[in-house]
Design a protein around this motif. Structure first.
Motif, PDB file in Angstrom:
ATOM      1  N   ASP A  26     -24.162  36.152 138.519  1.00 44.64           N
ATOM      2  CA  ASP A  26     -25.495  35.876 139.229  1.00 44.64           C
ATOM      3  C   ASP A  26     -26.308  37.064 139.570  1.00 44.64           C
ATOM      4  O   ASP A  26     -27.191  37.043 140.267  1.00 44.64           O
ATOM      5  CB  ASP A  26     -24.688  35.442 140.702  1.00 44.64           C
ATOM      6  N   VAL A  27     -26.077  38.134 138.726  1.00 47.33           N
ATOM      7  CA  VAL A  27     -27.015  39.327 138.954  1.00 47.33           C
ATOM      8  C   VAL A  27     -27.144  39.801 137.399  1.00 47.33           C
ATOM      9  O   VAL A  27     -26.420  40.059 136.700  1.00 47.33           O
ATOM     10  CB  VAL A  27     -26.618  40.296 139.785  1.00 47.33           C
ATOM     11  N   SER A  28     -28.439  40.676 137.167  1.00 48.13           N
ATOM     12  CA  SER A  28     -28.549  41.283 136.178  1.00 48.13           C
ATOM     13  C   SER A  28     -29.594  42.436 136.590  1.00 48.13           C
ATOM     14  O   SER A  28     -30.398  42.252 137.403  1.00 48.13           O
ATOM     15  CB  SER A  28     -29.184  40.539 135.173  1.00 48.13           C
ATOM     16  N   ILE A  29     -29.283  43.437 136.147  1.00 48.06           N
ATOM     17  CA  ILE A  29     -30.215  44.869 136.302  1.00 48.06           C
ATOM     18  C   ILE A  29     -30.618  45.464 135.138  1.00 48.06           C
ATOM     19  O   ILE A  29     -29.966  45.503 134.057  1.00 48.06           O
ATOM     20  CB  ILE A  29     -29.181  46.071 137.057  1.00 48.06           C
ATOM     21  N   GLU A  30     -31.935  45.499 134.979  1.00 48.90           N
ATOM     22  CA  GLU A  30     -32.464  46.181 134.013  1.00 48.90           C
ATOM     23  C   GLU A  30     -33.549  47.303 134.296  1.00 48.90           C
ATOM     24  O   GLU A  30     -34.135  47.324 135.234  1.00 48.90           O
ATOM     25  CB  GLU A  30     -33.208  45.007 132.861  1.00 48.90           C
ATOM     26  N   ARG A  31     -33.851  48.280 133.185  1.00 47.79           N
ATOM     27  CA  ARG A  31     -34.995  49.117 133.402  1.00 47.79           C
ATOM     28  C   ARG A  31     -36.192  48.426 132.284  1.00 47.79           C
ATOM     29  O   ARG A  31     -35.862  48.200 131.219  1.00 47.79           O
ATOM     30  CB  ARG A  31     -34.435  50.648 132.697  1.00 47.79           C
ATOM     31  N   ILE A  32     -37.182  48.765 133.050  1.00 45.56           N
ATOM     32  CA  ILE A  32     -38.474  48.316 132.204  1.00 45.56           C
ATOM     33  C   ILE A  32     -39.245  49.379 132.079  1.00 45.56           C
ATOM     34  O   ILE A  32     -39.436  50.285 133.161  1.00 45.56           O
ATOM     35  CB  ILE A  32     -39.286  47.237 133.019  1.00 45.56           C
ATOM     36  N   VAL A  33     -39.906  49.690 131.106  1.00 49.14           N
ATOM     37  CA  VAL A  33     -40.715  50.724 130.755  1.00 49.14           C
ATOM     38  C   VAL A  33     -42.238  50.351 130.389  1.00 49.14           C
ATOM     39  O   VAL A  33     -42.313  49.514 129.613  1.00 49.14           O
ATOM     40  CB  VAL A  33     -40.396  51.964 129.798  1.00 49.14           C
ATOM     41  N   SER A  34     -43.228  50.577 131.094  1.00 43.69           N
ATOM     42  CA  SER A  34     -44.511  50.142 130.844  1.00 43.69           C
ATOM     43  C   SER A  34     -45.439  51.337 130.579  1.00 43.69           C
ATOM     44  O   SER A  34     -45.390  52.482 131.289  1.00 43.69           O
ATOM     45  CB  SER A  34     -45.114  49.207 131.971  1.00 43.69           C
ATOM     46  N   ARG A  35     -46.483  51.200 129.818  1.00 44.19           N
ATOM     47  CA  ARG A  35     -47.462  52.238 129.584  1.00 44.19           C
ATOM     48  C   ARG A  35     -48.691  51.627 129.329  1.00 44.19           C
ATOM     49  O   ARG A  35     -49.234  51.545 128.295  1.00 44.19           O
ATOM     50  CB  ARG A  35     -47.089  53.192 128.506  1.00 44.19           C
ATOM     51  N   GLY A  36     -49.443  51.055 130.374  1.00 47.21           N
ATOM     52  CA  GLY A  36     -50.603  50.404 130.245  1.00 47.21           C
ATOM     53  C   GLY A  36     -50.459  49.011 129.964  1.00 47.21           C
ATOM     54  O   GLY A  36     -51.555  48.048 129.908  1.00 47.21           O
ATOM     55  N   GLN A  37     -49.288  48.484 129.867  1.00 46.09           N
ATOM     56  CA  GLN A  37     -49.240  47.017 129.397  1.00 46.09           C
ATOM     57  C   GLN A  37     -49.411  46.145 130.690  1.00 46.09           C
ATOM     58  O   GLN A  37     -49.256  46.711 131.700  1.00 46.09           O
ATOM     59  CB  GLN A  37     -47.772  46.817 128.983  1.00 46.09           C
ATOM     60  N   ARG A  38     -49.868  44.910 130.675  1.00 45.85           N
ATOM     61  CA  ARG A  38     -49.934  43.969 131.787  1.00 45.85           C
ATOM     62  C   ARG A  38     -49.739  42.688 130.933  1.00 45.85           C
ATOM     63  O   ARG A  38     -49.688  42.300 129.899  1.00 45.85           O
ATOM     64  CB  ARG A  38     -51.283  43.977 132.436  1.00 45.85           C
ATOM     65  N   SER A  39     -49.417  41.791 131.979  1.00 53.59           N
ATOM     66  CA  SER A  39     -49.211  40.213 131.509  1.00 53.59           C
ATOM     67  C   SER A  39     -50.530  39.625 130.869  1.00 53.59           C
ATOM     68  O   SER A  39     -51.650  40.077 131.387  1.00 53.59           O
ATOM     69  CB  SER A  39     -48.843  39.489 132.702  1.00 53.59           C
ATOM     70  N   PRO A  40     -50.562  38.711 130.284  1.00 50.82           N
ATOM     71  CA  PRO A  40     -51.711  37.950 129.514  1.00 50.82           C
ATOM     72  C   PRO A  40     -52.276  37.265 130.873  1.00 50.82           C
ATOM     73  O   PRO A  40     -51.691  36.871 131.841  1.00 50.82           O
ATOM     74  CB  PRO A  40     -51.203  37.005 128.774  1.00 50.82           C
ATOM     75  N   GLU A  41     -53.661  37.255 131.010  1.00 43.24           N
ATOM     76  CA  GLU A  41     -54.570  36.711 132.103  1.00 43.24           C
ATOM     77  C   GLU A  41     -54.082  35.323 132.410  1.00 43.24           C
ATOM     78  O   GLU A  41     -54.267  34.835 133.567  1.00 43.24           O
ATOM     79  CB  GLU A  41     -56.056  36.803 131.760  1.00 43.24           C
ATOM     80  N   GLU A  42     -53.959  34.540 131.209  1.00 36.47           N
ATOM     81  CA  GLU A  42     -53.564  33.235 131.578  1.00 36.47           C
ATOM     82  C   GLU A  42     -52.065  32.778 131.764  1.00 36.47           C
ATOM     83  O   GLU A  42     -51.884  31.761 132.108  1.00 36.47           O
ATOM     84  CB  GLU A  42     -53.921  32.308 130.240  1.00 36.47           C
TER      85      GLU A  42
END
Length: 106
Positions: A26-42
């Motif tokens: 019932d659980v997951s742990i993750e590392r996320i790395v972003s560098r200027g990324q973002r979700s699509p506007e829509e």
């Protein structure tokens, strides 16, 4: 074996980098790395589990369908309830934003 959340962070990224660190039924742990990324506007994330996120390095802004924006700096954390529609509005393009995300059910 000892691991470190700040190793293997690329200098440039074409897309966000997700790395599973641990998990169970019932659980997951993750590392996320972003560098200027973002979700699509829509697009909106609509996840079946709750998500707790903390920014370890960098800066980010989460946007919620209800109109609220949440700015996160190092050490800031936020809980996103299951099925709360949200997206990543902005991450710092000048440095890596390192997140720790915990997805869980209640």
């Amino acid at each position: 074996m000892v691991n470190n959340l700040f190793t293997s962070i690329p200098l440039s990224l074409e897309a966000e980098q997700f790395k599973a660190l641990a998990g169970g039924k019932d659980v997951s742990i993750e590392r996320i790395v972003s560098r200027g990324q973002r979700s699509p506007e829509e697009g909106w994330y609509d996840q079946p589990q709750h998500e707790w996120v903390v920014v370890l390095q960098g800066r980010a802004v989460l946007a919620f369908e209800q109109g609220e924006d949440v700015e996160l700096a190092p050490g800031d954390y936020w809980t996103i309830p299951a099925h709360c529609r949200h997206r990543v509005k902005w991450t710092d393009p000048q440095q890596a934003t390192v997140w720790l995300a915990v997805h869980y059910s209640t």
